[in-house]
Design an enzyme around this catalytic site. Sequence first.
Site, PDB file in Angstrom:
ATOM      1  CG  HIS A  56      -1.915  -1.128   1.213  1.00 35.10           C
ATOM      2  ND1 HIS A  56      -3.102  -1.108   0.499  1.00 35.10           N
ATOM      3  CD2 HIS A  56      -1.877  -2.320   1.840  1.00 35.10           C
ATOM      4  CE1 HIS A  56      -3.741  -2.253   0.698  1.00 35.10           C
ATOM      5  NE2 HIS A  56      -3.017  -3.007   1.504  1.00 35.10           N
ATOM      6  CG  ASN A 129      -7.661  -4.704   0.426  1.00 34.19           C
ATOM      7  OD1 ASN A 129      -6.902  -3.750   0.579  1.00 34.19           O
ATOM      8  ND2 ASN A 129      -7.280  -5.957   0.630  1.00 34.19           N
ATOM      9  CE1 TYR A 339      -1.879  -5.144   7.879  1.00 32.94           C
ATOM     10  CE2 TYR A 339      -2.659  -2.919   7.473  1.00 32.94           C
ATOM     11  CZ  TYR A 339      -2.481  -4.219   7.050  1.00 32.94           C
ATOM     12  OH  TYR A 339      -2.893  -4.601   5.803  1.00 32.94           O
TER      13      TYR A 339
END
Length: 488
Positions: A56, A129, A339
């Site tokens: 990303h 997404n 993350y």
Amino acid sequence: MTNRENRLTTSWGAPVGDNQNSMTAGSRGPTLIQDVHLLEKLAHFNRERVPERVVHAKGAGAHGYFEVTNDLTKYTKAKFLSEVGKRTPTFVRFSTVAGELGSSDTVRDPRGFAVKFYTEDGNYDLVGNNTPVFFIRDAIKFPDFIHTQKRDPQTHLKNPNAVWDFWSLSPESLHQVTILMSDRGIPATFRHMHGFGSHSFKWTNAEGESVWVKYHFKTDQGIKNLDVNLAAKLAGENPDYHTEDLFNAIKNGDCPSWTLYVQIMPLEEADTYRFDPFDVTKVWSQKDYPLIEVGRMVLNRNPENYFAEVEQATFSPGTLVPGIDVSPDKMLQGRLFAYHDAHRYRVGTNHQMLPINRPRNEVENYQRDGAMRFDNNGGGSVYYEPNSYGGPTESPADKPAAYSVSGEAASVSYDHNDHYTQAGDLYRLMSKEERERLVANIISAMKPVEKDEIKLRQIGHFYKADPEYGTKVAEGLGLQVPADVVKS
């Protein structure tokens, strides 16, 4: 005379007397190390780029708000969803997945759809997404999968052999591959695509009663996609096409919006549903669990500074608020660590303190120090817990609701391994023209693959999803569906 309120200064606030000429020993002499302004400028310049996101990397973002339009307090005690008409500030980042920071916006790739809600109970991140499913369902496969999407370590080129070898050996990817290779693989703009939480999550109400939930952001602009030839043309002529479109739309007052819906599943039905509801390669049928409207999200303000707001924005599915919790989805469980850890590496251990990430409510905890700690670091307050000095304490009412688990500690797969039904259903839902374009896209993507073994293995997956699907791909590649697949 220089306006003293507009003086150029060093990073430590001292006025700069000359910003055009470095300090040297005479007009031709070597530069002096005592020119601290020069050294600071060059050192800062070398460090202006934080490491790009591993995935990303290329993206665009905007500010907006989320407004509740339906009372769902019987399902969740999340305060930002507590009353119809309530508005919560948001920041949204859209992105491509596999490409580098300078890659094109119009490549065939899933799009990231990450939403940060600045709620009164802290930030809540919904990080998904533009597709409701993913390629894999266990986080242990994620580094290998992403390696196949990146550049070959020898040629430094994208490697279709690696891509299709991995997919053909990972049949759970078939559903997402079918979406990716369809018309929706290249959205027309960020504004003209849906967004999904993708994973299953858990909502809990004020009485402690829980349900499983899936999120669907439906674009109010309608779905629009790009023709492959136009997408390729734009990739060369305007690689920032989607970024430009989003910025200009908001600048011109054409503010995009999405309506948020959820699917609700009672906890006990997870044990009997015909697909594993925590398998992110599968969807829940909307006939079984209809969409329920939650609210509307509007993006109405562009960033003032791309780096400070879009590049330094950090999202994690582990950024949760009371009333919303996670599920045992194995892919989600891995993301809960990965993350936050990525942000600590890329932006810094205190990334949550940056303005774009900082909650709107007061943060009170015992975390101290770390690189770039730029507030008063807790001052002289108590710095441990439990303590006898009146520092912040836990609130038992905000503990996540429990759910039952059982079994042996072992490395095990999901119980359900039907990777073909939903992909086949999706293929049959498409019009004849959509199926033709899907097959053509797959053929074009698979032709560079060197080994027929890989092609035939993947053709077998297409055939098991739908015989026509596999047969047409095989014909386009000049191959035949393997006989053992046809017989099975």
